[in-house]
Design a protein around this motif. Structure first.
Motif, short mmCIF file in Angstrom:
data_model
loop_
_atom_site.label_atom_id
_atom_site.label_comp_id
_atom_site.label_asym_id
_atom_site.label_seq_id
_atom_site.Cartn_x
_atom_site.Cartn_y
_atom_site.Cartn_z
N ARG A 110 0.79 -1.22 0.00
CA ARG A 110 0.00 0.00 0.00
C ARG A 110 0.83 1.28 0.00
NH1 ARG A 110 -2.54 -4.17 2.37
NH2 ARG A 110 -4.75 -4.11 2.95
N LYS A 115 4.46 0.36 -3.96
CA LYS A 115 3.87 0.66 -5.28
C LYS A 115 4.94 0.90 -6.33
CE LYS A 115 -0.48 2.38 -3.43
NZ LYS A 115 -1.36 3.54 -3.21
N TYR A 154 -0.55 -9.53 5.09
CA TYR A 154 -0.80 -8.98 3.75
C TYR A 154 -0.69 -10.07 2.68
CZ TYR A 154 -0.21 -4.61 6.30
OH TYR A 154 -0.32 -3.60 7.22
#
Length: 407
Positions: A110, A115, A154
């Motif tokens: 996130r 990213k 995650y």
């Protein structure tokens, strides 16, 4: 009632033991090395995996030797492959029964860095600093995976699912290397600029060095030269087409010249790290900057150095006060004069693991054979640590739950 969970724990300098630990839950509990800010953290995005294979890493050895600030009773293990047995409330895509490779980097998926594919320096999983890993000092306190069961946060982001269960189990001794050493070695080769026709020098013939050499060959290198002080490990490198230099005989440049006709290579890789020893007559003494300085000497002007070898900011056993805090006497002027570039840090495993999985599944590479993989039981882990520390040319794979029986 939850299944019994046993794990390999650090008990002090030179000591590991198999101990009973709690079965994982979807909450990070207090324990050795857990950052207080992480205690009570909900992990509804996680899965619990039953380990299929979990490996002993040279990075673990740094802790076991007492060369980090790792606390006693820290559960070890960051090279994890497993079968998903429970999924958290917020997990969408990973299913019970999936066989998955778990990158040693813990990443949220996130933050800005995730990213940008910089999963080795995730900003959200470790209050101490960017980047995290299972069972490792100063990495947030996520429980290690040299155990029967482990929590993977995650999960939709982190795990790599193998497409076929039977095929995965058949090739597990190779696929277990995807959690760390194969991508890490490959990253060393990529960041050193290895390509078709490259000449490459890999410092260190431990498992990561052999993985880097394997990666360099996969990338099309013309010649891969591996240097070490350990004759057995050099012999292992020669089994899959590497040239070797024996560093007990001195610095690598002259031996590289005997192989290539020139005393330099296009690309250099440091697979040793901060416990480096001197070369030649100095090989009996620790000299933590030796590898980096010798790589700057032998890497051609304009070339690059990949540095998957571990360097730390806290080393109680450092040879001097500077080394104890990770300050080394680098000949940076040499690197500057030659316009060398170098890349350090955790390998962002996700950048490479799917492609390397495909190379394994389609028989393009035999990483288990190249690194000398050997399966042992959980109870044999302390012996495996001792043999690895003594210089065995072996990558120890812990078969904690019997998946590797007969393979």
């Amino acid at each position: 009632m939850a299944d019994k969970n046993r794990a390999v724990a650090y008990k002090g300098t030179g000591q590991v033991e198999v101990i009973d630990i709690d079965y994982p839950t979807f909450e990070l509990k207090d324990g050795p090395g857990v950052n207080p800010a992480n205690v009570g953290r909900a992990v509804s995005h996680g899965v619990i995996v039953k380990t299929v294979a979990t490996n002993i890493c040279g990075s673990d050895q740094h802790m076991v030797r007492g060369r980090t600030t790792a606390p006693k009773d820290l559960v070890l293990g960051h090279e994890i492959t497993g079968e998903v047995v429970e999924t958290g409330r917020d997990v969408e895509f990973v299913k019970v029964g999936d066989i998955v490779s778990v990158p040693f980097n813990i990443a949220c998926g996130r933050c800005r860095n995730c990213k940008e594919r910089k999963t080795g320096i995730c900003l959200n999983v470790n209050p101490d600093r960017p980047g995290s890993a299972y069972g490792y000092v100063d990495m947030g306190g996520w429980v290690g995976g040299q155990a029967n069961y482990v929590l993977v946060p995650y999960a939709d982001w982190n795990v790599l699912r193998f497409p076929d269960r039977d095929q995965a189990l058949e090739k597990m001794m190779d696929l277990t290397m995807l959690s760390d050493i194969f991508p890490t070695g490959f990253h060393g080769a990529v960041t050193a600029g290895v390509g078709v026709g490259s000449t490459v020098y890999v410092a260190g013939a431990g498992p990561v060095g052999l993985a880097a050499a394997t990666g360099a060959l996969l990338l099309g290198a013309a010649v891969v030269i591996v240097g070490d002080l350990n004759a057995d490990r050099l012999a292992k490198a020669r089994t899959f087409g590497c040239e070797t230099v024996d560093l007990t005989k001195g610095d690598p440049g002259e031996q590289i010249e005997q192989i290539l006709g020139v005393p330099e290579v296009d690309a250099g890789i440091d697979a040793v790290g901060f416990e480096a020893r001197g070369h030649g007559s100095d090989s009996g003494h620790e000299a933590p900057a030796t590898v980096l300085n010798s790589l700057m000497d032998v890497t051609a002007a304009g070339g690059a150095m990949g540095i998957p070898g571990l360097y730390v900011t806290g080393d109680p056993g450092g040879v001097d006060e500077a080394a104890k805090k990770g300050a080394l006497s680098l000949s940076l002027g040499t690197g500057w004069a030659k316009s060398l570039s170098f890349t350090t840090g955790q390998c962002p495993v996700m950048k490479y693991h799917r492609g390397l999985m495909q190379a394994i599944l389609h028989d393009r590479v035999q990483i288990a054979k190249n690194v000398g993989a050997k399966a042992i039981t959980l109870d044999e882990a302390p012996q495996g640590y001792a043999e690895f520390d003594a210089g065995a040319a072996t990558k120890y794979v812990i078969n904690a739950n019997g998946y590797l029986d007969g393979r």
